[in-house]
Design a protein around this motif. Structure first.
Motif, mmCIF file in Angstrom:
data_model
loop_
_atom_site.group_PDB
_atom_site.id
_atom_site.type_symbol
_atom_site.label_atom_id
_atom_site.label_comp_id
_atom_site.label_asym_id
_atom_site.label_seq_id
_atom_site.Cartn_x
_atom_site.Cartn_y
_atom_site.Cartn_z
ATOM 1 N N LYS A 347 0.719 -1.815 -0.039
ATOM 2 C CA LYS A 347 -0.187 -0.179 -0.229
ATOM 3 C C LYS A 347 1.546 0.926 -0.488
ATOM 4 C CE LYS A 347 -3.506 2.250 3.334
ATOM 5 N NZ LYS A 347 -3.969 3.190 2.047
ATOM 6 N N PHE A 348 0.314 1.726 -0.999
ATOM 7 C CA PHE A 348 1.366 3.330 -0.632
ATOM 8 C C PHE A 348 0.596 4.296 -0.034
ATOM 9 C CE2 PHE A 348 1.002 8.409 -2.240
ATOM 10 C CZ PHE A 348 1.670 8.379 -2.245
ATOM 11 N N LEU A 349 2.114 4.605 0.746
ATOM 12 C CA LEU A 349 1.510 5.931 1.903
ATOM 13 C C LEU A 349 1.600 7.168 1.563
ATOM 14 C CD1 LEU A 349 3.700 3.517 5.093
ATOM 15 C CD2 LEU A 349 0.788 3.590 4.331
ATOM 16 N N MET A 350 3.153 7.657 1.014
ATOM 17 C CA MET A 350 3.488 8.753 0.684
ATOM 18 C C MET A 350 4.077 8.770 -0.280
ATOM 19 S SD MET A 350 6.339 9.761 2.883
ATOM 20 C CE MET A 350 6.219 11.830 3.239
ATOM 21 N N ALA A 351 4.541 10.060 -0.862
ATOM 22 C CA ALA A 351 5.836 10.715 -1.422
ATOM 23 C C ALA A 351 5.568 11.747 -1.979
ATOM 24 C CB ALA A 351 5.593 9.687 -2.722
ATOM 25 N N LYS A 352 7.174 12.313 -1.568
ATOM 26 C CA LYS A 352 7.065 14.009 -1.367
ATOM 27 C C LYS A 352 8.739 14.219 -1.967
ATOM 28 C CE LYS A 352 7.768 17.422 2.106
ATOM 29 N NZ LYS A 352 8.117 17.703 3.259
ATOM 30 N N ASP A 364 -2.638 10.157 -6.375
ATOM 31 C CA ASP A 364 -3.782 9.966 -5.535
ATOM 32 C C ASP A 364 -3.549 8.768 -4.334
ATOM 33 O OD1 ASP A 364 -3.826 7.082 -6.809
ATOM 34 O OD2 ASP A 364 -4.592 7.373 -8.083
ATOM 35 N N ASP A 365 -4.513 8.155 -4.039
ATOM 36 C CA ASP A 365 -4.286 7.436 -2.473
ATOM 37 C C ASP A 365 -3.426 6.336 -2.988
ATOM 38 O OD1 ASP A 365 -5.580 9.377 -1.563
ATOM 39 O OD2 ASP A 365 -8.063 8.197 -1.898
ATOM 40 N N PRO A 369 0.797 8.976 -10.314
ATOM 41 C CA PRO A 369 0.506 10.279 -10.040
ATOM 42 C C PRO A 369 0.286 11.462 -11.533
ATOM 43 C CG PRO A 369 2.612 8.741 -11.401
ATOM 44 C CD PRO A 369 2.045 8.343 -10.170
ATOM 45 N N GLU A 370 0.254 12.241 -10.465
ATOM 46 C CA GLU A 370 -0.917 13.296 -11.694
ATOM 47 C C GLU A 370 0.005 13.580 -12.267
ATOM 48 O OE1 GLU A 370 -4.316 15.703 -9.109
ATOM 49 O OE2 GLU A 370 -4.318 13.727 -8.140
ATOM 50 N N VAL A 371 0.350 13.596 -13.659
ATOM 51 C CA VAL A 371 1.426 13.932 -14.774
ATOM 52 C C VAL A 371 0.687 15.629 -14.644
ATOM 53 C CG1 VAL A 371 2.488 13.230 -16.258
ATOM 54 C CG2 VAL A 371 2.363 11.808 -15.277
#
Lengths: 558, 269
Positions: A347-352, A364-365, A369-371
């Protein structure tokens, strides 16, 4: 008579000492590999431990005395290619690979050679980026190495004698296959990746029997017809889609999961014939090492067009995420984002972002990525997209320190041109493009070259630079940054002395204070660092080794 | 007579057969030599432009976008380590240079020929153009403006700026004029200027010869080799990448004449 006794005793002692040196520390059992963190003086696998922290608990060298660090010995490779290897050290013996697949065993205290093994590659191999090798795996008394012509070899660690050799794949197939990475032992299996993502190959990850070289399983990194997730490629483009496994992986014994990153889809910068997400490109794979079955995957960059491989070393750590203790996978990706993923579920938790980036406005959740449109390669050359072709991170190792609980990343801020050139599609155009007879072992095979990239760098040091950053893994916040002149090709290692070691492209080897980022010590090796450091003990003394150019430089205190 | 002809034909056939066998056995260098055309079969303007596009993809990381060199050789000089004839260049691109970082190419033959055409153009840019100006008048302008204070032509001058001995062969007229009017438009990595403002003492400026995180090496404006530790530097400026002043103030005629003089410099060859 007495004299002879003394002489005999001396001779026996000398032989025993020599034998002890080369035989000590073997065999390296799979149980020892599981507890490699406890063997403070050794470095038994590529990233030292299965969680791939590349952390040495040794603390003899620390912030107070690192200023006294000096060269103890050099190993002269005497080759054109640069070293990219991570040596292994088992109880006073260092094992390392030279480019073009030679193995050396050295006395880790002096650098003096004990034995050498030279694998003979064909004159022409199909490595994309130099005839390099990144290191070995060890199990029992045996060393394992991948070769540029797609073999795996097993060599006796006591003598350099070749024990077996297995062909992974025809190295001349498609545009050419190669295997420059280091293998990884997981329990009773040898896990081996491969390269060729710039050459229209079809990627896989293999497991072999360390005793015999027999292949035990193969995981195709592009789903085959009938498999889940088949159909994320346009037409037949999946057949030549690349998605290789050219770096090293990690292993979580608690969940019996093997983690391995995958490369870009092919053609790298021209997606005319490969619409879709192109699974499992630019992803992390979570596999059952016993069977090679996929548990889950996470794709960092769906439908990549920038050559942003996800072949970084997976780092397994437990951290606080939003107040919860989380078994995580920490990943500073080539696409410029630092990711935190639940390693038990994917599960994806976060990206920075950890470097300048222009291509995604968020996620998104599910971590998709929103390209931002307009960042694609163009025929005339797109020079406004960050990060560059070689990315914010690449193959070089990051490091995690359990002392500071921070992740250390030698990041790249690089400005490059993304150019989309016409790349004939191998399945729609004739593969028999004319090539002068005798010039290639597989003359007539389709060659995609670089897949349509204009590779020049934009500007000089004022436009591109490097930085060591300390990242809080639970938030992605950067705690400190240490800037260097040019984007690096070397990795970093944190130590129990609260130091971070690394080296620059100009050959400056450095030690930073792990808490503050302050530079405490440097050495001008003046050979480009294309590798990651290690630390070990020889005769009880802590040493630090790092390749620079064609030399292995080893430092100690006294 | 008939029998002699027959014998001759038979001998020729046998020879051909032997050659065929031999050709089948040829590998590597021998096979390449046997099949490479003596002159470039892909040398039209369109071919050269396609060669340029391929060059931009395959070669610029080492040889620079304009072939000026860097990590790889300077290709603007028209001097090639492995030979400058068309088949030599073809073989160099096809097979690489053993013992160097120059790799073999796996492009097709026609693509390599197109790149060869472009590379030769890089090394002979000035030969294909005729300068309209008065070279003798340009030579006088070169002396009057003190160009030899920074540049070398043969045994005359100094090495602060690029050696101009064969610049008329390496560079086209438009490039030469641009270099005079807008010197900062293109500065190769080997002639990038830096200015160092020191924490104490006078500022130092010159051509950057080398640099890492600890120090920078330069040739100062007096031609002296200098090495400066960065911990003594207050500010390292790179905003004026060329030490060359602009000669935009020259009249059009003078500029044309100066370009004609530079174009006349073809080197020792």
């Amino acid at each position: 008579m007495k004299k002879w006794s003394v002489r005999l005793a001396g001779a026996t002692f000398a032989m025993a000492a020599a034998w002890t040196l080369s035989g000590q520390g073997l065999p390296v059992t799979s149980e020892r590999l599981l507890k490699a963190a406890d063997e403070q003086g050794n470095w038994l696998m590529y990233s030292r431990t299965y969680n791939s922290w590349r952390f040495s608990g040794l603390n003899q060298i620390n912030a107070n005395n690192v200023k006294n660090l000096h060269v103890k010995w050099l190993f002269q490779g005497r080759h054109i290619e640069k070293f990219e290897t991570t040596p292994l050290v088992a109880n006073g013996v260092m094992y390392l690979t030279r480019p073009e697949n030679a193995i050396y065993a050295l006395d880790a205290a002096t650098g003096r050679q004990l034995w050498a093994y030279e694998y003979r590659n064909p004159a022409r191999t199909f490595n994309c980026c130099g005839k390099v090798n990144r290191g070995l795996a060890i199990l029992g008394n045996t060393l394992f190495m991948n070769t540029l012509d797609m073999h795996v070899v097993a060599v006796d660690a006591r003598s350099g004698h070749e024990l077996w050799k297995t062909e992974m794949y025809d190295y001349t197939a498609a545009g050419g296959y190669a295997a420059p990475g280091a293998p990884l032992i997981v329990k009773d299996k040898l896990i081996v990746g491969m390269a060729g993502g710039e050459k229209g190959v079809s990627g896989f990850l293999d497991a072999y029997d360390p005793k015999t070289g027999k292949r035990l399983w193969r995981f195709h990194t592009i789903p085959q017809p009938g498999e889940p997730n088949f159909g994320t490629w346009d037409g037949d483009s999946w057949k030549t889609g690349g998605v290789t496994t050219w770096n090293n992986g990690s292993y979580d014994p608690e969940t019996n999961t093997l983690f391995w990153g995958t490369s870009n889809p092919w053609p790298d910068y021209n997606d005319d014939f490969r619409k879709g997400d192109n699974l499992y490109s630019c992803s992390v794979l979570a596999l059952d090492p016993d069977t090679g079955k996929l548990k889950w995957h996470f794709q960092f960059t769906p439908h990549d067009v920038h050559d942003w491989d996800s072949t970084q070393i997976p780092i397994l750590l437990d951290t606080q995420f939003q107040g919860m203790n989380t078994k995580a996978l920490a990943w500073a990706n080539r696409n410029g984002f630092y990711y935190l993923i639940d390693r038990t579920t994917g599960k994806f938790l976060m990206a920075k972002a950890f470097v300048k980036q222009t291509w995604a406005k968020g996620f998104d959740d599910n971590g998709r990525p929103e390209v931002i449109p307009g960042n694609e390669p163009t025929p005339e050359g797109n020079d406004h997209t960050w990060p560059g072709i070689d990315g914010g991170a690449n193959w070089m190792s990051h490091s995690y320190s359990p002392l500071t609980k921070w992740l250390y990343v030698f990041a790249r801020e690089e400005h490059r041109v993304f150019s989309k050139n016409t790349v004939p599609h191998p399945t729609t155009e004739t593969p028999d493009r004319p090539v002068a007879a005798g010039t290639l072992p597989n003359a007539g095979a389709y060659d995609p070259g670089l897949g349509g990239a204009r590779t020049q760098q934009v500007g000089g040091p004022e436009e591109s630079w490097g930085k060591v950053i300390a990242v809080d893994p639970g938030t992605g916040n950067v705690k400190w940054e240490h800037k260097v002149l040019t984007p690096p090709w070397g990795g970093v290692m944190a130590t129990g002395g609260n130091l971070v070691f690394g080296g620059t492209l100009e050959g400056m080897i450095f030690a930073l204070n792990a808490t503050t980022g302050e530079r405490l010590w440097t050495f001008s090796a003046n050979g480009p660092v294309f590798a990651s450091p290690i630390s070990y003990t020889a005769n009880g003394k802590q040493m630090v080794s790092i390749p620079a150019g064609d030399v292995i430089v080893t430092f100690g205190l006294d | 007579m008939l029998s002699r002809i027959f014998l001759g034909l038979a001998a020729s056939a046998a020879l051909l057969a032997a050659q065929n066998v031999q050709n089948q056995a040829l590998t590597g260098e021998a096979a390449r030599s046997a099949e490479i055309a003596k002159t470039n079969p892909f040398n039209t303007e369109a071919d050269v432009q396609q060669g340029n596009a391929l060059f931009q993809v395959q070669c610029t990381y080492c040889h620079g976008a304009r072939g000026e060199g860097g990590r790889g050789a300077d290709l603007t000089a028209g001097v090639y380590k492995m030979g400058g004839a068309d088949p030599d260049l073809f073989k160099t691109v096809r097979s690489g240079i053993p013992g160097t970082e120059m790799p073999a190419s796996r492009l097709t033959d026609d693509e390599i020929w197109k790149m060869v055409g472009f590379v030769k153009r890089l090394g002979s840019r000035g030969l294909s153009e005729k300068a309209p100006g008065d070279a003798a008048a340009g030579k006088a302008l070169y002396a009057k403006n003190g160009c030899a204070g920074c540049h070398r032509i043969g045994d005359e001058g100094v090495d602060l700026g690029p050696d101009l001995s064969d610049v008329g062969r390496r560079r086209g007229l438009a490039f030469l004029e641009e270099s005079l009017v807008k010197p900062e438009a293109f500065v190769s990595n080997t002639f990038r200027a830096v200015q160092l403002v020191m924490k104490s003492g006078p500022a130092v400026g010159g051509i950057r010869l080398n640099e890492d995180d600890l120090s920078v090496q330069l040739r100062d404006t007096n031609g002296n080799l200098r090495s400066v530790m960065k911990d003594g530097v207050k500010e390292l400026r790179r905003d004026k990448p060329s030490l060359m002043p602009s000669y935009e103030r020259l009249s059009k005629t003078d500029l044309t004449n100066l370009v004609a003089y530079l174009n006349s410099l073809k080197g020792a060859q």
